[in-house]
Design a protein around this motif. Structure first.
Motif: not given
Length: 316
Positions: A205-208, A222-228, A230-232, A256-260
């Motif tokens: 997800l870097e540089n998107q 989802l885990t990757m998106a959550g980590e990103c 959380a790191s803003n 961090i996740a609106a829906c699962l």
């Protein structure tokens, strides 16, 4: 008199053959123990995303009197590695194999060859890249329906008006049948609503570019998106996703996740093992493909009685 003697000889031979067959069966039974062995091969088998699935397998194995072994694997299996593991398990005495297949026509062909020796049940997704067909039985959640349900949750949060919203989609393997089905379901759910997909990635997800919403179509994504987030690093984008690990639940609980959307991994594992057990008990039994349900979770309902059982299986 001659006929009586002939019948007596035939009867003696038949009894001798029967005794020999019984002796062979008993010897084989003593050599293998009282239960059949079922080997399970999953990509990144120690990952938390498999917790509920492994728990379902374990419960079914206990109910059916089977011995279960989960092979230890790395994060991503190649087709060659997967087939080699299956061959090793067969050589080590596995009576059946449950496998999450690496997508590809060649994988499916080789798995079909393995199925001539022992029962093979696919889990989570088909080997074929054609989401409509599979040469082998597969137990999985309705991937298209999960993607569409995720789209409906997005629309619900915006009162059906997502015109002008930009979306980023992330999925672990863009070419697998399940990923394609989930993505198609999500896109069909938003068709004609005016939202625009800015990017779709599978590795990072870097540089998107900035997006209003990030849609994660599997647990790893989802885990990757959550980590990103959380790191803003998502520039304030809201995350919606499909997941089934404690990490996924954590990101929902922290907002961090609106829906699962949570696939029923426990029953996927349980039904996989149950079908295999039926095949091992009854030689002519034909294992059937099965499509299972899923649950939509929101933060405010996370610890509701309806979700307690799901959270329990995920935490095992």
């Amino acid at each position: 008199m001659k006929n009586s003697k002939k019948m007596f000889v035939i009867l003696e031979i038949s009894l001798a053959v029967l005794v020999l067959v019984l002796a062979i069966v008993m010897i084989r039974g003593q050599g293998r123990g009282d239960s059949h062995k079922v080997s399970v091969i999953l990509s990144d088998s120690d990952s938390g995303r498999w917790s509920a699935f492994r728990y379902g397998l374990k419960m079914a194995a206990e109910d059916q009197g089977l011995e279960m072994f989960v092979a230890s694997t790395g994060e991503e299996l190649t087709m060659e590695e997967e087939i080699r593991l299956i061959q090793e398990e067969i050589n080590n005495g596995a009576d059946a194999v449950i496998v999450q297949p690496v997508p590809g026509t060649e994988t499916e062909r080789k798995l079909k060859e393995a199925a001539k020796r022992i029962p093979v049940m696919l889990a989570e997704n088909m080997a074929s890249e054609d989401r409509e067909t599979s040469l082998l039985p597969v137990t999985q959640t309705d991937h298209y329906a999960m993607g569409r349900a995720l789209a409906q949750e997005v629309l619900k949060d915006y009162n059906g008006n997502v015109a002008g919203k930009t979306l980023g989609i992330v999925t672990q393997n863009e070419n697998s049948a399940d990923a394609i089905s989930r993505k198609n379901g999500f896109q069909d759910g938003l068709k004609g609503k005016g939202a625009r997909i800015s990017w779709s990635v599978s590795d990072s997800l870097e540089n998107q570019s900035k997006a209003d919403l990030v849609i994660a179509l599997d647990d790893a994504s989802l885990t990757m998106a959550g980590e990103c987030s959380a790191s803003n690093d998502l520039h304030g984008a809201l995350v919606y996703g499909i997941g089934n690990s404690t990490d996924a639940v954590y990101y929902l609980d922290t907002g961090i996740a609106a829906c699962l959307v949570v696939p029923d991994e426990f029953n996927t594992g349980y039904q996989c093992m149950t079908e295999v057990a039926e095949k091992l008990k009854h030689y002519f039994y034909k294992m059937e493909s099965q499509t299972l349900s899923f649950t939509v979770m929101r933060r405010e309902e996370l610890f509701s009685p309806e979700n307690q059982e799901i959270l329990y299986t995920i935490s095992q």
